[in-house]
Design an enzyme around this catalytic site. Structure first.
Site, mmCIF file in Angstrom:
data_model
loop_
_atom_site.group_PDB
_atom_site.id
_atom_site.type_symbol
_atom_site.label_atom_id
_atom_site.label_comp_id
_atom_site.label_asym_id
_atom_site.label_seq_id
_atom_site.Cartn_x
_atom_site.Cartn_y
_atom_site.Cartn_z
ATOM 1 N N HIS A 44 -3.521 -5.587 1.154
ATOM 2 C CA HIS A 44 -2.852 -5.841 2.438
ATOM 3 C C HIS A 44 -2.895 -7.317 2.823
ATOM 4 C CE1 HIS A 44 -2.300 -1.661 3.985
ATOM 5 N NE2 HIS A 44 -3.335 -1.390 3.210
ATOM 6 N N CYS A 50 0.829 -1.195 0.000
ATOM 7 C CA CYS A 50 0.000 0.000 0.000
ATOM 8 C C CYS A 50 0.874 1.260 0.000
ATOM 9 C CB CYS A 50 -0.984 -0.033 1.176
ATOM 10 S SG CYS A 50 -2.367 1.119 0.990
ATOM 11 N N GLU A 101 -1.061 -8.758 4.972
ATOM 12 C CA GLU A 101 -0.812 -8.855 6.413
ATOM 13 C C GLU A 101 -2.097 -8.690 7.225
ATOM 14 O OE1 GLU A 101 -0.811 -4.436 5.850
ATOM 15 O OE2 GLU A 101 -0.398 -6.228 4.663
#
Length: 229
Positions: free
Chosen positions: A202, A85, A204
């Protein structure tokens, strides 16, 4: 493998990255933006957020942080580097990956789950991913990836496109599944040497079963599988 997560003023996904890597039993440390030492890390991650408040342009100021001198040198030596990002935006500003990230075509901040289809068959991040589509969150206002036609052709010819936005079955092409208007539905790219990876979604944030989705962990685990080969 030792991971380093760089923290800039305005980063807000650094702990998410640390937590995801810790769940995968990896050694991980945080690296402050004013540091000049990567602490022997093998793999550097530039996390999401709003580094320096997105002043001037997203990633424009962070690119000149003191630690970026070491990060750039690490990448040029062939070391692994990933931007997620805002981290992707920083990579683009530093010219470590081709292209730019522009304002979403909707002119709105978009935060939702989308689907990604892996593309490159020889990049570390995607080579072993075999699901037709991965459900991953996005959260950005400036995620529209853009390159000119010549660069786009080079990316495709060289296998540098990592992910494209798609539907839940892996079909690419419908604008409704392209959340920001990115050229050719591109959600992530790598450099020509394939050691620097940038992506807007994302992974994560989709790495813990408590969140009801671990597709992101599958992507991050691919880094480990490939790097250890």
């Amino acid at each position: 493998m030792k991971f380093g997560v760089v923290v800039f003023p305005g980063s807000n996904c650094d702990q998410d990255a640390v937590d995801a890597l810790t769940l995968m039993d990896q050694q991980v440390v945080k690296l402050w933006h004013k540091d000049h030492d990567l602490q022997g890390c093998d793999f550097i991650i530039l996390p999401g957020g709003f580094s320096y408040g997105d002043y001037l342009r997203t990633g424009a100021v962070a690119r000149f942080s003191p630690i970026m001198n070491e990060v750039i040198a690490h990448a040029k030596r062939g070391g692994y580097l990933m931007g997620i990002c805002n981290g992707f935006q920083i990579l683009a500003e530093a010219r470590l990956v081709p292209g730019v990230l522009l304002r979403n075509t909707s002119q709105k901040y978009v935060c939702k789950n989308i689907y990604l289809k892996p593309q490159s068959t020889d990049a570390l991040l995607t080579a072993g991913l075999d699901k037709p589509a991965y459900k991953i969150p996005i959260a950005h206002g400036d995620g529209r990836y853009f390159v000119d036609n010549d660069t786009l052709n080079e990316l495709n010819d060289n296998g540098q496109v990592l992910f494209r936005y798609c539907d839940e079955f892996g079909n690419i092409g419908e604008d409704i599944h392209n959340p920001n208007g990115s050229v050719d539905h591109i959600a992530g790219v790598c450099n020509l040497e394939k050691n620097v990876f940038g992506m807007m979604p994302h992974p994560e944030r989709a790495a813990d079963s408590m969140l009801g989705n671990t597709d992101g962990r599958l992507i991050l685990e691919q880094l480990l599988k490939g790097a250890l080969v």
